[in-house]
Design a protein around this motif. Structure first.
Motif, PDB file in Angstrom:
ATOM      1  N   ILE A  46      37.225  41.443  39.580  1.00 20.18           N
ATOM      2  CA  ILE A  46      38.685  41.363  39.596  1.00 20.18           C
ATOM      3  C   ILE A  46      39.123  40.542  38.379  1.00 20.18           C
ATOM      4  N   GLU A  47      40.286  40.850  37.830  1.00 21.79           N
ATOM      5  CA  GLU A  47      40.803  40.039  36.726  1.00 21.79           C
ATOM      6  C   GLU A  47      41.197  38.660  37.236  1.00 21.79           C
ATOM      7  N   ALA A  48      40.730  37.625  36.546  1.00 22.73           N
ATOM      8  CA  ALA A  48      41.164  36.257  36.822  1.00 22.73           C
ATOM      9  C   ALA A  48      42.382  35.963  35.957  1.00 22.73           C
ATOM     10  N   CYS A  49      43.250  35.060  36.427  1.00 20.51           N
ATOM     11  CA  CYS A  49      44.424  34.718  35.625  1.00 20.51           C
ATOM     12  C   CYS A  49      44.843  33.279  35.895  1.00 20.51           C
ATOM     13  N   GLY A  50      45.542  32.701  34.928  1.00 18.67           N
ATOM     14  CA  GLY A  50      45.999  31.328  35.105  1.00 18.67           C
ATOM     15  C   GLY A  50      46.853  30.873  33.951  1.00 18.67           C
ATOM     16  N   TYR A  51      47.333  29.642  34.091  1.00 24.76           N
ATOM     17  CA  TYR A  51      48.137  29.008  33.057  1.00 24.76           C
ATOM     18  C   TYR A  51      47.336  27.914  32.365  1.00 24.76           C
TER      19      TYR A  51
ATOM     20  N   ASN B 231      45.443  36.268  41.506  1.00 29.22           N
ATOM     21  CA  ASN B 231      45.844  37.580  41.000  1.00 29.22           C
ATOM     22  C   ASN B 231      46.302  38.409  42.192  1.00 29.22           C
ATOM     23  N   THR B 232      47.618  38.506  42.368  1.00 32.53           N
ATOM     24  CA  THR B 232      48.130  39.194  43.559  1.00 32.53           C
ATOM     25  C   THR B 232      47.902  40.708  43.491  1.00 32.53           C
ATOM     26  N   ASP B 233      47.576  41.225  42.297  1.00 34.96           N
ATOM     27  CA  ASP B 233      47.226  42.652  42.182  1.00 34.96           C
ATOM     28  C   ASP B 233      45.801  42.909  42.693  1.00 34.96           C
ATOM     29  N   ASN B 234      44.976  41.846  42.676  1.00 35.03           N
ATOM     30  CA  ASN B 234      43.584  41.969  43.116  1.00 35.03           C
ATOM     31  C   ASN B 234      42.900  43.180  42.472  1.00 35.03           C
ATOM     32  N   SER B 235      43.095  43.313  41.150  1.00 36.43           N
ATOM     33  CA  SER B 235      42.669  44.521  40.440  1.00 36.43           C
ATOM     34  C   SER B 235      41.727  44.183  39.286  1.00 36.43           C
ATOM     35  N   PRO B 236      40.790  45.092  38.949  1.00 36.66           N
ATOM     36  CA  PRO B 236      39.948  44.886  37.767  1.00 36.66           C
ATOM     37  C   PRO B 236      40.664  45.246  36.461  1.00 36.66           C
ATOM     38  N   GLU B 237      41.897  45.787  36.542  1.00 41.17           N
ATOM     39  CA  GLU B 237      42.566  46.274  35.333  1.00 41.17           C
ATOM     40  C   GLU B 237      43.903  45.619  35.032  1.00 41.17           C
TER      41      GLU B 237
END
Ligand SMILES: [Zn+2]
Length: 132
Positions: free
Chosen positions: A22-27, A43-49
């Motif tokens: 899954i894509e990780a994200c942050g500030y 990542n509320t999309d919980n997506s690899p893309e």
């Protein structure tokens, strides 16, 4: 140029590896061109893309850094399968020409972290200086 402490750099890469595929994200919280710490976001999309932030978490991150006299000077996310450069969607969604957009790619054997500024849909590569 964005300055990132080695510990924060490692934290961003670790977050990407933990969330993979899954894509990780942050500030990135900091001042001027120097990062103080990374804020891991869901990542509320919980997506690899692609990824989306949770609005409440966004607000909390904004308030927390403001209370500390810091700013959100960057955003990061991972590309589990593609190179460390902004996708068409990343460019479309880049709303702030002043912050740094960092991407960790896990597409190769070793994770790769790159930073960009995105202004008027144009991407500028930004040098990362790792500091202690
Ligand atoms: Zn992306």
């Amino acid at each position: 140029m964005i300055k990132i402490p080695q510990s924060v750099y490692d934290d961003i890469v670790a977050h990407a590896l933990e969330q993979n595929p899954i894509e990780a994200c942050g500030y990135l919280a900091g001042l001027n061109d120097e990062v103080t710490y990374a804020i891991r976001m869901k990542n509320t999309d919980n997506s690899p893309e692609h990824f989306s932030f949770d609005p409440q978490e966004q607000f909390d991150a904004f308030k927390k850094t403001q209370n500390e006299g810091l700013r959100l000077i960057g955003m990061y996310h991972s590309h589990p399968l593609t190179p460390a450069r902004p996708s068409v969607e990343d460019i479309k969604l880049a709303y702030d020409p002043n912050i740094s957009y960092l991407i960790v790619s896990l597409a190769e054997a070793l994770p790769e972290l790159k930073s960009f500024k995105i202004k008027d849909k144009t991407v500028f590569k930004e040098e990362i200086e790792v500091i202690l």
